[in-house]
Scaffold this motif. Structure first.
Motif, PDB file in Angstrom:
ATOM      1  N   ASP A  33      31.501  81.182  90.366  1.00 43.83           N
ATOM      2  CA  ASP A  33      30.191  80.628  89.991  1.00 43.83           C
ATOM      3  C   ASP A  33      29.989  80.674  88.483  1.00 43.83           C
ATOM      4  O   ASP A  33      29.466  79.725  87.879  1.00 43.83           O
ATOM      5  CB  ASP A  33      29.081  81.408  90.690  1.00 43.83           C
ATOM      6  CG  ASP A  33      29.053  81.148  92.184  1.00 43.83           C
ATOM      7  OD1 ASP A  33      29.585  80.095  92.606  1.00 43.83           O
ATOM      8  OD2 ASP A  33      28.525  82.001  92.929  1.00 43.83           O
ATOM      9  N   PHE A  34      30.418  81.776  87.863  1.00 41.21           N
ATOM     10  CA  PHE A  34      30.264  81.905  86.413  1.00 41.21           C
ATOM     11  C   PHE A  34      31.118  80.870  85.678  1.00 41.21           C
ATOM     12  O   PHE A  34      30.648  80.207  84.739  1.00 41.21           O
ATOM     13  CB  PHE A  34      30.641  83.324  85.988  1.00 41.21           C
ATOM     14  CG  PHE A  34      30.660  83.530  84.503  1.00 41.21           C
ATOM     15  CD1 PHE A  34      29.487  83.668  83.782  1.00 41.21           C
ATOM     16  CD2 PHE A  34      31.869  83.577  83.817  1.00 41.21           C
ATOM     17  CE1 PHE A  34      29.509  83.853  82.409  1.00 41.21           C
ATOM     18  CE2 PHE A  34      31.898  83.761  82.450  1.00 41.21           C
ATOM     19  CZ  PHE A  34      30.714  83.900  81.744  1.00 41.21           C
ATOM     20  N   ILE A  35      32.381  80.713  86.093  1.00 40.02           N
ATOM     21  CA  ILE A  35      33.265  79.752  85.417  1.00 40.02           C
ATOM     22  C   ILE A  35      32.815  78.322  85.701  1.00 40.02           C
ATOM     23  O   ILE A  35      32.923  77.440  84.835  1.00 40.02           O
ATOM     24  CB  ILE A  35      34.722  79.985  85.862  1.00 40.02           C
ATOM     25  CG1 ILE A  35      35.172  81.399  85.471  1.00 40.02           C
ATOM     26  CG2 ILE A  35      35.655  78.965  85.232  1.00 40.02           C
ATOM     27  CD1 ILE A  35      36.581  81.730  85.904  1.00 40.02           C
ATOM     28  N   TRP A  36      32.291  78.055  86.896  1.00 37.29           N
ATOM     29  CA  TRP A  36      31.808  76.714  87.235  1.00 37.29           C
ATOM     30  C   TRP A  36      30.637  76.315  86.336  1.00 37.29           C
ATOM     31  O   TRP A  36      30.578  75.192  85.821  1.00 37.29           O
ATOM     32  CB  TRP A  36      31.409  76.680  88.702  1.00 37.29           C
ATOM     33  CG  TRP A  36      30.912  75.358  89.177  1.00 37.29           C
ATOM     34  CD1 TRP A  36      29.613  74.951  89.255  1.00 37.29           C
ATOM     35  CD2 TRP A  36      31.704  74.252  89.622  1.00 37.29           C
ATOM     36  NE1 TRP A  36      29.530  73.673  89.727  1.00 37.29           N
ATOM     37  CE2 TRP A  36      30.807  73.213  89.964  1.00 37.29           C
ATOM     38  CE3 TRP A  36      33.063  74.028  89.779  1.00 37.29           C
ATOM     39  CZ2 TRP A  36      31.239  71.987  90.452  1.00 37.29           C
ATOM     40  CZ3 TRP A  36      33.490  72.810  90.266  1.00 37.29           C
ATOM     41  CH2 TRP A  36      32.593  71.812  90.586  1.00 37.29           C
ATOM     42  N   LYS A  37      29.702  77.229  86.122  1.00 42.23           N
ATOM     43  CA  LYS A  37      28.569  76.941  85.242  1.00 42.23           C
ATOM     44  C   LYS A  37      29.021  76.828  83.784  1.00 42.23           C
ATOM     45  O   LYS A  37      28.516  75.990  83.032  1.00 42.23           O
ATOM     46  CB  LYS A  37      27.511  78.028  85.386  1.00 42.23           C
ATOM     47  CG  LYS A  37      26.882  78.102  86.768  1.00 42.23           C
ATOM     48  CD  LYS A  37      25.879  79.237  86.853  1.00 42.23           C
ATOM     49  CE  LYS A  37      25.289  79.340  88.254  1.00 42.23           C
ATOM     50  NZ  LYS A  37      24.328  80.475  88.362  1.00 42.23           N
ATOM     51  N   LEU A  38      29.965  77.679  83.389  1.00 40.71           N
ATOM     52  CA  LEU A  38      30.464  77.619  82.019  1.00 40.71           C
ATOM     53  C   LEU A  38      31.213  76.319  81.761  1.00 40.71           C
ATOM     54  O   LEU A  38      31.128  75.749  80.663  1.00 40.71           O
ATOM     55  CB  LEU A  38      31.372  78.821  81.749  1.00 40.71           C
ATOM     56  CG  LEU A  38      31.872  79.004  80.314  1.00 40.71           C
ATOM     57  CD1 LEU A  38      30.699  79.197  79.357  1.00 40.71           C
ATOM     58  CD2 LEU A  38      32.822  80.185  80.225  1.00 40.71           C
ATOM     59  N   TYR A  45      36.528  72.336  77.708  1.00 37.51           N
ATOM     60  CA  TYR A  45      37.506  73.266  78.260  1.00 37.51           C
ATOM     61  C   TYR A  45      37.623  73.021  79.758  1.00 37.51           C
ATOM     62  O   TYR A  45      36.606  72.910  80.458  1.00 37.51           O
ATOM     63  CB  TYR A  45      37.094  74.717  78.001  1.00 37.51           C
ATOM     64  CG  TYR A  45      36.936  75.055  76.545  1.00 37.51           C
ATOM     65  CD1 TYR A  45      37.997  74.913  75.664  1.00 37.51           C
ATOM     66  CD2 TYR A  45      35.718  75.515  76.049  1.00 37.51           C
ATOM     67  CE1 TYR A  45      37.851  75.220  74.323  1.00 37.51           C
ATOM     68  CE2 TYR A  45      35.567  75.829  74.705  1.00 37.51           C
ATOM     69  CZ  TYR A  45      36.636  75.672  73.848  1.00 37.51           C
ATOM     70  OH  TYR A  45      36.494  75.968  72.524  1.00 37.51           O
ATOM     71  N   THR A  46      38.832  72.949  80.250  1.00 38.14           N
ATOM     72  CA  THR A  46      39.043  72.706  81.669  1.00 38.14           C
ATOM     73  C   THR A  46      38.795  73.982  82.469  1.00 38.14           C
ATOM     74  O   THR A  46      38.763  75.092  81.929  1.00 38.14           O
ATOM     75  CB  THR A  46      40.468  72.203  81.916  1.00 38.14           C
ATOM     76  OG1 THR A  46      41.401  73.218  81.512  1.00 38.14           O
ATOM     77  CG2 THR A  46      40.730  70.927  81.130  1.00 38.14           C
ATOM     78  N   PHE A  47      38.641  73.804  83.764  1.00 39.47           N
ATOM     79  CA  PHE A  47      38.383  74.949  84.643  1.00 39.47           C
ATOM     80  C   PHE A  47      39.558  75.928  84.657  1.00 39.47           C
ATOM     81  O   PHE A  47      39.349  77.145  84.544  1.00 39.47           O
ATOM     82  CB  PHE A  47      38.073  74.441  86.057  1.00 39.47           C
ATOM     83  CG  PHE A  47      37.646  75.516  87.007  1.00 39.47           C
ATOM     84  CD1 PHE A  47      36.323  75.890  87.108  1.00 39.47           C
ATOM     85  CD2 PHE A  47      38.577  76.163  87.818  1.00 39.47           C
ATOM     86  CE1 PHE A  47      35.921  76.885  87.985  1.00 39.47           C
ATOM     87  CE2 PHE A  47      38.193  77.158  88.696  1.00 39.47           C
ATOM     88  CZ  PHE A  47      36.861  77.519  88.779  1.00 39.47           C
ATOM     89  N   PHE A  54      39.306  83.901  80.898  1.00 39.76           N
ATOM     90  CA  PHE A  54      38.530  84.960  81.545  1.00 39.76           C
ATOM     91  C   PHE A  54      39.419  86.143  81.905  1.00 39.76           C
ATOM     92  O   PHE A  54      39.049  87.302  81.677  1.00 39.76           O
ATOM     93  CB  PHE A  54      37.851  84.392  82.797  1.00 39.76           C
ATOM     94  CG  PHE A  54      36.915  85.350  83.470  1.00 39.76           C
ATOM     95  CD1 PHE A  54      35.578  85.399  83.118  1.00 39.76           C
ATOM     96  CD2 PHE A  54      37.375  86.205  84.463  1.00 39.76           C
ATOM     97  CE1 PHE A  54      34.717  86.289  83.741  1.00 39.76           C
ATOM     98  CE2 PHE A  54      36.523  87.093  85.087  1.00 39.76           C
ATOM     99  CZ  PHE A  54      35.183  87.135  84.725  1.00 39.76           C
ATOM    100  N   THR A  55      40.587  85.888  82.473  1.00 41.95           N
ATOM    101  CA  THR A  55      41.490  86.978  82.849  1.00 41.95           C
ATOM    102  C   THR A  55      42.011  87.721  81.623  1.00 41.95           C
ATOM    103  O   THR A  55      42.138  88.953  81.636  1.00 41.95           O
ATOM    104  CB  THR A  55      42.665  86.420  83.656  1.00 41.95           C
ATOM    105  OG1 THR A  55      43.313  85.384  82.903  1.00 41.95           O
ATOM    106  CG2 THR A  55      42.190  85.842  84.973  1.00 41.95           C
TER     107      THR A  55
END
Length: 368
Positions: A33-38, A45-47, A54-55
């Motif tokens: 959810d955090f990466i989807w909103k970001l 920047y791609t998903f 993030f990792t």
């Protein structure tokens, strides 16, 4: 989650979709959810690139290696919705029945060396708790995120250390080589009369140590005393060498050399009259002499802290103890325990290897 990506032998590209174990479903849903909103706020920047960043940043936040991720991965296809960007495949080596031999077979077939296999297993153990205990889902263990407007990500998080034996290190929120030291310093056995093989917990006793290692503070009194003993031993050795040099007779006398050579020969390296080896040793000793820190007011007095028994707070599993049975894996345990930077380098190689799966490495570029 990185270890699960490798143990599940996932063939899809990294981050498309995100791979997570089933017992981490709640945390994985929050991450997606955090990466989807970001990704919606930062479409440049791609998903998969955001998941790679993030990792890497999560590893560095816990004190681990500062991995510079690569960018240039393609966005997921349009048919992949938010629900399809997270999957939970089964691991080829389950946590409750995990052994080193099967893990080496699974990871070596994917191109990992023995050094990287031990580093990947240590990376999974030095952070967090035993997966079978599911302590990461409890409220007293999960960090409290203080969200502030205008900031991306958590800031000034609150971490709570529960009094549970299911930890593999004293502080499961700090990435380091403490796991290797604990595994090598003590003798790990299963309590009770009935052994549960790999599924049971392995405990240690503070009185039964596998090796005696004492780390001293470089500014402590004990360290200063040991340093003085080494200096006295070196000085005594120099005095014995000087005494032996004085007993050696000169060859041919001093009158045969026109310039007063010590060994009756002419050349560039000549004996300097008036200078003796004793004066040289005194000058070198005075120039290299260290300060006496015993009475220096700039140094604080040593305070003896209360020792904490790791055996009361840490336990191991069967797969951890099996690392000690193999001479090759045990050698890498010693190597990573003695040199933490080498452990960080091996973990960085593993992270970049997993993050680059499914993509053309020539297309990826360093993140700027």
């Amino acid at each position: 989650m990185l270890l699960h990506h490798a143990l599940s032998n996932t063939q899809t590209p990294f981050g498309c979709p995100i791979v997570a174990p089933e017992n981490y479903r709640e945390e994985a849903e929050e991450i997606v959810d955090f990466i989807w909103k970001l990704n919606a706020d930062q479409p440049m920047y791609t998903f998969p690139d955001l998941w790679a960043m993030f990792t890497a940043k999560a590893m560095a936040r816990l004190g681990g290696p500062n991995v510079v991720p690569f960018r240039g991965r393609d966005d997921p296809p349009e048919l992949m919705t938010r629900d399809l960007l997270l999957t939970f495949p089964r691991s080829l080596v389950p946590e409750d029945d995990r052994d080193v031999l099967n893990m080496k077979r699974v990871l070596s077939r994917q191109g990992f060396s023995l050094e990287q296999v031990v580093a990947l297993m240590g990376c999974n153990r030095c952070i967090g708790f035993h997966d079978v205990a599911n302590f990461h889902t409890r409220e007293e263990v999960k960090p409290k995120l203080k969200r502030r407007p205008g900031l991306i990500g958590p800031s000034d998080d609150e971490f709570h250390l529960p009094s549970t034996i299911q930890k593999t290190t004293m502080d499961p929120y700090v990435f380091g080589s403490e796991y290797f030291d604990l595994l090598l310093d003590y003798k790990w056995r299963q309590p009770g009369l009935f052994q549960q093989q790999r599924k049971g917990e392995y405990r240690c006793n503070a009185k039964e140590r596998a090796r005696q290692v004492t780390l001293l503070d470089p500014f402590s009194e004990k360290s200063y005393e040991s340093q003085q003993r080494r200096m006295k031993a070196a000085e005594k050795a120099r005095e014995s060498i000087d005494a032996a040099d004085k007993r050696i007779p000169t060859l041919g006398g001093n009158d045969s050399a026109p310039d007063g050579g010590r060994f009756d020969r002419s050349g560039e390296a000549q004996f300097i009259p008036g200078a003796t080896s004793a004066n040289w040793s005194d000058g070198a000793e005075s120039s290299n002499r260290e300060l006496d820190i015993a009475g220096d007011p700039d140094y604080e007095a040593e305070r003896v802290a209360v020792s904490v028994d790791p055996c009361e707070h840490v336990s191991m599993r069967g797969t951890d103890v099996m690392l000690l049975d193999d001479a090759l894996t045990k050698g890498w345990l010693y190597q990573f325990g003695d040199n933490e930077l080498e452990f960080y380098a091996a973990v960085s190689e593993v992270i970049l290897n997993i993050q680059g799966r499914g993509y053309n490495p020539n297309k990826l570029a360093v993140w700027k």
